[in-house]
Design a protein around this motif. Structure first.
Motif, PDB file in Angstrom:
ATOM      1  N   VAL A  11       0.837  -1.197   0.000  1.00  0.00           N
ATOM      2  CA  VAL A  11       0.000   0.000   0.000  1.00  0.00           C
ATOM      3  C   VAL A  11       0.875   1.251   0.000  1.00  0.00           C
ATOM      4  CG1 VAL A  11      -1.780   1.267   1.249  1.00  0.00           C
ATOM      5  CG2 VAL A  11      -1.854  -1.233   1.174  1.00  0.00           C
ATOM      6  N   GLU A  12       1.936   1.238   0.803  1.00  0.00           N
ATOM      7  CA  GLU A  12       2.826   2.403   0.879  1.00  0.00           C
ATOM      8  C   GLU A  12       3.513   2.675  -0.454  1.00  0.00           C
ATOM      9  OE1 GLU A  12       5.424   1.334   4.005  1.00  0.00           O
ATOM     10  OE2 GLU A  12       3.992   1.780   5.618  1.00  0.00           O
ATOM     11  N   MET A  13       3.825   1.608  -1.203  1.00  0.00           N
ATOM     12  CA  MET A  13       4.475   1.780  -2.498  1.00  0.00           C
ATOM     13  C   MET A  13       3.490   2.197  -3.587  1.00  0.00           C
ATOM     14  SD  MET A  13       6.968  -1.565  -2.490  1.00  0.00           S
ATOM     15  CE  MET A  13       7.541  -1.229  -4.149  1.00  0.00           C
ATOM     16  N   GLY A  14       2.206   2.170  -3.287  1.00  0.00           N
ATOM     17  CA  GLY A  14       1.210   2.535  -4.274  1.00  0.00           C
ATOM     18  C   GLY A  14       0.842   1.422  -5.233  1.00  0.00           C
ATOM     19  N   VAL A  15       1.318   0.193  -4.968  1.00  0.00           N
ATOM     20  CA  VAL A  15       0.981  -0.941  -5.828  1.00  0.00           C
ATOM     21  C   VAL A  15      -0.468  -1.337  -5.629  1.00  0.00           C
ATOM     22  CG1 VAL A  15       1.529  -3.341  -6.388  1.00  0.00           C
ATOM     23  CG2 VAL A  15       3.368  -1.745  -5.809  1.00  0.00           C
ATOM     24  N   MET A  16      -0.918  -1.346  -4.368  1.00  0.00           N
ATOM     25  CA  MET A  16      -2.290  -1.702  -4.039  1.00  0.00           C
ATOM     26  C   MET A  16      -3.019  -0.489  -3.467  1.00  0.00           C
ATOM     27  SD  MET A  16      -2.641  -4.808  -4.866  1.00  0.00           S
ATOM     28  CE  MET A  16      -1.466  -5.987  -5.521  1.00  0.00           C
ATOM     29  N   PRO A  17      -4.265  -0.290  -3.865  1.00  0.00           N
ATOM     30  CA  PRO A  17      -4.990   0.868  -3.334  1.00  0.00           C
ATOM     31  C   PRO A  17      -5.402   0.699  -1.885  1.00  0.00           C
ATOM     32  CG  PRO A  17      -6.412  -0.433  -4.765  1.00  0.00           C
ATOM     33  CD  PRO A  17      -5.046  -1.028  -4.879  1.00  0.00           C
ATOM     34  N   THR A  18      -5.624  -0.535  -1.438  1.00  0.00           N
ATOM     35  CA  THR A  18      -5.995  -0.811  -0.051  1.00  0.00           C
ATOM     36  C   THR A  18      -5.176  -1.981   0.452  1.00  0.00           C
ATOM     37  OG1 THR A  18      -7.782  -2.294  -0.734  1.00  0.00           O
ATOM     38  CG2 THR A  18      -8.361   0.023  -0.377  1.00  0.00           C
ATOM     39  N   MET A  19      -5.293  -2.257   1.754  1.00  0.00           N
ATOM     40  CA  MET A  19      -4.564  -3.359   2.363  1.00  0.00           C
ATOM     41  C   MET A  19      -4.981  -4.677   1.705  1.00  0.00           C
ATOM     42  SD  MET A  19      -2.360  -3.547   4.941  1.00  0.00           S
ATOM     43  CE  MET A  19      -1.933  -4.324   6.505  1.00  0.00           C
ATOM     44  N   PRO A  20      -4.076  -5.354   0.994  1.00  0.00           N
ATOM     45  CA  PRO A  20      -4.465  -6.541   0.233  1.00  0.00           C
ATOM     46  C   PRO A  20      -4.629  -7.777   1.107  1.00  0.00           C
ATOM     47  CG  PRO A  20      -2.133  -6.159  -0.035  1.00  0.00           C
ATOM     48  CD  PRO A  20      -2.652  -5.016   0.804  1.00  0.00           C
ATOM     49  N   SER A  21      -5.373  -8.732   0.605  1.00  0.00           N
ATOM     50  CA  SER A  21      -5.600  -9.991   1.308  1.00  0.00           C
ATOM     51  C   SER A  21      -5.925 -11.076   0.296  1.00  0.00           C
ATOM     52  CB  SER A  21      -6.743  -9.858   2.315  1.00  0.00           C
ATOM     53  OG  SER A  21      -7.126 -11.127   2.814  1.00  0.00           O
ATOM     54  N   LEU A  22      -5.491 -12.294   0.594  1.00  0.00           N
ATOM     55  CA  LEU A  22      -5.810 -13.456  -0.230  1.00  0.00           C
ATOM     56  C   LEU A  22      -6.760 -14.379   0.509  1.00  0.00           C
ATOM     57  CD1 LEU A  22      -2.307 -14.302  -1.766  1.00  0.00           C
ATOM     58  CD2 LEU A  22      -4.177 -13.005  -2.800  1.00  0.00           C
ATOM     59  N   LEU A  23      -7.735 -13.807   1.196  1.00  0.00           N
ATOM     60  CA  LEU A  23      -8.651 -14.604   1.996  1.00  0.00           C
ATOM     61  C   LEU A  23      -9.495 -15.532   1.124  1.00  0.00           C
ATOM     62  CD1 LEU A  23      -9.811 -15.196   4.805  1.00  0.00           C
ATOM     63  CD2 LEU A  23     -11.454 -13.343   4.437  1.00  0.00           C
ATOM     64  N   LYS A  24      -9.939 -15.053  -0.028  1.00  0.00           N
ATOM     65  CA  LYS A  24     -10.745 -15.899  -0.909  1.00  0.00           C
ATOM     66  C   LYS A  24      -9.950 -17.103  -1.397  1.00  0.00           C
ATOM     67  CE  LYS A  24     -13.829 -12.258  -2.637  1.00  0.00           C
ATOM     68  NZ  LYS A  24     -14.319 -11.552  -3.844  1.00  0.00           N
ATOM     69  N   GLN A  25      -8.689 -16.882  -1.724  1.00  0.00           N
ATOM     70  CA  GLN A  25      -7.846 -17.998  -2.166  1.00  0.00           C
ATOM     71  C   GLN A  25      -7.640 -19.000  -1.044  1.00  0.00           C
ATOM     72  OE1 GLN A  25      -4.208 -16.876  -4.193  1.00  0.00           O
ATOM     73  NE2 GLN A  25      -3.137 -18.708  -3.481  1.00  0.00           N
ATOM     74  N   GLU A  26      -7.408 -18.513   0.172  1.00  0.00           N
ATOM     75  CA  GLU A  26      -7.166 -19.410   1.298  1.00  0.00           C
ATOM     76  C   GLU A  26      -8.408 -20.227   1.629  1.00  0.00           C
ATOM     77  OE1 GLU A  26      -5.508 -19.259   5.921  1.00  0.00           O
ATOM     78  OE2 GLU A  26      -5.888 -17.410   4.806  1.00  0.00           O
ATOM     79  N   THR A  27      -9.542 -19.583   1.772  1.00  0.00           N
ATOM     80  CA  THR A  27     -10.756 -20.304   2.153  1.00  0.00           C
ATOM     81  C   THR A  27     -11.268 -21.192   1.020  1.00  0.00           C
ATOM     82  OG1 THR A  27     -12.078 -18.377   1.499  1.00  0.00           O
ATOM     83  CG2 THR A  27     -11.451 -18.556   3.819  1.00  0.00           C
ATOM     84  N   GLY A  28     -11.118 -20.748  -0.222  1.00  0.00           N
ATOM     85  CA  GLY A  28     -11.567 -21.567  -1.343  1.00  0.00           C
ATOM     86  C   GLY A  28     -10.776 -22.850  -1.479  1.00  0.00           C
ATOM     87  N   SER A  29      -9.444 -22.764  -1.386  1.00  0.00           N
ATOM     88  CA  SER A  29      -8.620 -23.968  -1.480  1.00  0.00           C
ATOM     89  C   SER A  29      -8.874 -24.906  -0.311  1.00  0.00           C
ATOM     90  CB  SER A  29      -7.145 -23.583  -1.552  1.00  0.00           C
ATOM     91  OG  SER A  29      -6.772 -22.798  -0.429  1.00  0.00           O
ATOM     92  N   VAL A  30      -9.102 -24.360   0.882  1.00  0.00           N
ATOM     93  CA  VAL A  30      -9.404 -25.195   2.041  1.00  0.00           C
ATOM     94  C   VAL A  30     -10.711 -25.947   1.827  1.00  0.00           C
ATOM     95  CG1 VAL A  30     -10.137 -25.118   4.461  1.00  0.00           C
ATOM     96  CG2 VAL A  30      -8.088 -23.903   3.747  1.00  0.00           C
TER      97      VAL A  30
END
Length: 687
Positions: free
Chosen positions: A516-535
């Motif tokens: 976020v600080e580098m401006g790569v992501m507009p908000t705090m990123p998360s891979l929650l969908k990937q984690e819960t989907g694979s589980v």
């Protein structure tokens, strides 16, 4: 006046015409290029009349003797040595048929933009003429499908290959969408309806020279002279190649394995990988959908070699689409994060909790550094894609270590596309590869989308609803019955690697904050969908395998004897590994759900909702174990193992008023009270 005279000759003097057909068709072909619509229409009428009414006068079927060749020489035009002579059907006047094809092709390609009506008629006439002559050859008494003669000497090859080439040219060089679609449908209709008469050499020639050539621009878009911008390429893919890809999957499913071998299947899988890896969300969705159709239609026909190729393909896709750039762009590395998590102390300034170790298969995967020149062209995503990396977890607590891992199919992750080539610009003139953060964000989002699409594909194939909805997917049980434990463990390892990566990133607050600080992501990123989907998908497969090993009937409408005896023996032999993997994964789900309360406000509800489907699946599985007739009492073992988590989960679910989870825990406790002796005062199971 010239055209009227020629038309009169065709109608009145057809019985006396011997060698004048070429001149007549050349006149009609020249008329196709004329700017006057009346002249072009008269020329088309002449060509159509010749094709529909005077074919028997233009070409005559006879017999001829040709030289037989050995296998390696079948596709060549010459061969050495002495060989026996073979009698084949010969088409006298075949050159006139080829002239007719060229004439109709001129109307289809040249007149597509100005006169689409003539182009559509020419395509239909070409198809009818090719099918009619092919049927004459097939009905000839001397016809036999000889594999030991050269392609150029095979009568059906000489009839159908020019027609297929002409239709292919219309598809590749016509801008009118309706004309292009009609040509594509006719191309595959000829293929689909008469493929059983194709020799192996003809199959190979048509697929490699014509079908796969349609997708050549996807391998290296920058080398294509047909597309000036990415938008042109995406339009071509979304209007034509999607249809061609679906036709190809249907064609392969019909003629495998009687006419198509595993070698051709490998090329089809390579083509699917190339489509999925394109920098477009649309192509990723269509590619994974076609891959799913391929598996559903052919899984009962596949042997171990074929399943090995499918697993290798999935390994490449899972490995390539893992967004390791999330670590490298932030100045971290995948290996460094692993060393921090596996050590007893944190790295200086890590700012996060130690992370769980991952399976050895994950450690072998190197992180890849992103360079601007090596990024694919910017993808075009839907509105939902931007939410893939949004911060919704608020979870900083590590989960237990991953389950033991079996050897997996390792892959370098190389894709069959030239990602180092100069990317195509957009219609507005912008070119990807600049130093700003926008290409980074789009490239990472593409990989996240593809990872979720692959997880969703496996989920739908096995009947697991990644979105958490209830119900099962039709046909998934039949697929499960045809997979050996070995291949199931390979697929489980893909999912475990995806889950481990997503969990490690979700726990690395320093890396996420840095993006976020580098401006790569507009908000705090998360891979929650990937984690819960694979589980969720991993749980579904492991629970099926566990129920099979415990002798519990899976609650689906399927044949009880659908699993071959050899597969049953293999799965029972893997019962211990299945039990170990499942126990670790279930405990991880309990812990993640319990820790979701550490988030605040709306984020806590989002995280709790994300883990609810997995937790309900775990509770339902434990309840099912109560009906097992196994002497090892799997229900008792599961309750003993997860008793503390069950009690903690009941309290956590009650606190957030999650009644689905509360009901699931209560059912497990009710069964435990009936089947086991419980001490109400101490909440422990008496031995």
């Amino acid at each position: 006046m010239v055209l009227r005279c020629v038309h009169q000759i065709v109608q009145a003097a057809v019985l006396h015409n011997r060698s004048g057909w070429k001149a007549i068709l050349n006149v009609a072909q020249i008329a196709a290029r004329d700017a006057n619509d009346s002249i072009a229409e008269m020329g088309f009428l002449i060509a159509k009349t010749c094709a529909e009414q005077h074919g028997p006068q233009m070409w005559i079927l006879a017999t001829a003797r040709v030289q037989a060749v050995d296998g390696p020489q079948r596709g060549s035009s010459s061969g050495g040595g002495e060989h026996e002579m073979v009698e084949v059907v010969s088409v006298a006047g075949i050159e006139y048929f080829h002239e007719l094809i060229d004439c109709l092709n001129e109307f289809a390609v040249g007149a597509a933009t100005r006169r689409p009506r003539f182009a559509l008629g020419a395509i239909d006439t070409l198809y009818v003429a090719a099918v009619a002559l092919g049927k004459q050859v097939l009905m000839h008494p001397s016809y036999t499908m000889a594999e030991n003669i050269l392609l150029d000497d095979q009568p059906l090859y000489r009839v159908w290959m020019p027609a297929l080439r002409a239709l292919h040219e219309v598809v590749m060089h016509t801008e009118d969408l309706e004309v292009r679609t009609r040509a594509l449908d006719s191309f595959f209709r000829l293929f689909m309806g008469h493929g059983q008469h194709f020799s192996q050499g003809m199959w190979s020639s048509v697929l490699r020279d014509l079908v796969f050539a349609m997708f050549a621009d996807l391998r290296d878009p920058s080398a294509s002279r047909r597309f000036a911008t990415v938008d042109d390429l995406e339009l071509w893919f979304s209007t034509t190649l999607i249809k061609a890809l679906r036709h190809l999957i249907a064609l392969f499913s019909r003629y495998y394995p009687t006419h198509l071998s595993n070698a051709m299947m490998a090329e089809v899988l390579e083509l699917l990988v190339m489509c999925i890896a394109q920098p477009s969300e649309i192509s990723g969705k269509i590619g994974t959908s076609c891959l799913q159709d391929l598996v559903r239609s052919n899984h009962a026909k596949w042997d171990d070699e074929a399943w090995g190729m499918v697993c290798e393909t999935l390994a490449r896709l899972f490995n390539w689409s893992q967004p390791r750039e999330l670590f490298t762009i932030a100045g971290a590395s995948w290996e460094a994060e692993q060393r921090v998590s596996n050590g007893s102390t944190e790295a200086p300034g890590s700012g996060g909790s130690a992370l769980p170790p991952v399976s050895p298969a994950v450690r072998k995967t190197p992180s890849t550094q992103v360079h601007a020149a090596n990024r694919p062209s910017p993808l075009r995503t839907t509105g939902s894609a931007a939410s893939l990396l949004s911060s919704t977890d608020g979870n900083d607590t590590p989960s237990p270590s991953t389950a033991p891992s079996t050897p997996v199919v390792e892959s370098s992750g190389a894709m069959p596309i030239n990602v180092s080539a100069k990317p195509l610009p957009r219609a507005g003139g912008t070119v990807s590869g600049s130093a700003d953060s926008k290409p980074d964000y789009m490239h990472i989002t593409l990989k996240c989308i593809l990872q979720l699409l692959l997880i969703q594909t496996l989920g739908e194939l096995f009947g697991a609803n990644v979105d958490g909805s209830r119900g099962t997917v039709a046909g998934s049980d039949d697929l499960y019955c045809h997979l050996s434990a070995h291949h199931l463990f390979i697929l489980l390892d893909f999912l475990d690697k995806s889950r481990a990566f997503a969990h490690r990133f979700n726990m690395s607050r320093k890396v996420r904050r840095r993006l976020v600080e580098m401006g790569v992501m507009p908000t705090m990123p998360s891979l929650l969908k990937q984690e819960t989907g694979s589980v969720l998908v991993e749980l579904h497969i492991l629970q099926r395998m566990h129920l099979d090993a415990m002798g519990v009937v899976y609650p689906m409408k399927h044949k009880q004897d659908c699993v071959p005896a050899s597969v049953v023996v293999e799965r029972k032999a893997a019962a211990d590994e299945v039990d170990d993997r499942l126990a670790v994964l279930v405990r991880s789900v309990f812990v993640q759900y319990g820790n979701s309360g550490s988030a605040e406000g709306k984020r806590s509800l989002v995280v709790t909702s994300s883990w609810r489907a997995s937790l309900v699946a775990c509770l339902g599985h434990i309840s099912q174990l109560a009906v097992s007739k196994d002497t090892a009492k799997p229900f008792r073992a599961a309750v003993q193992r997860h008793w503390p988590e069950l009690i903690d989960t009941l309290g956590a679910a009650t606190g957030v008023r999650d009644f689905d989870v509360v009901g699931g825990v209560q059912r497990v406790l009710a069964i435990a009270g009936t089947e086991l002796r419980l001490s109400a005062s101490k909440y422990i199971i008496e031995e």
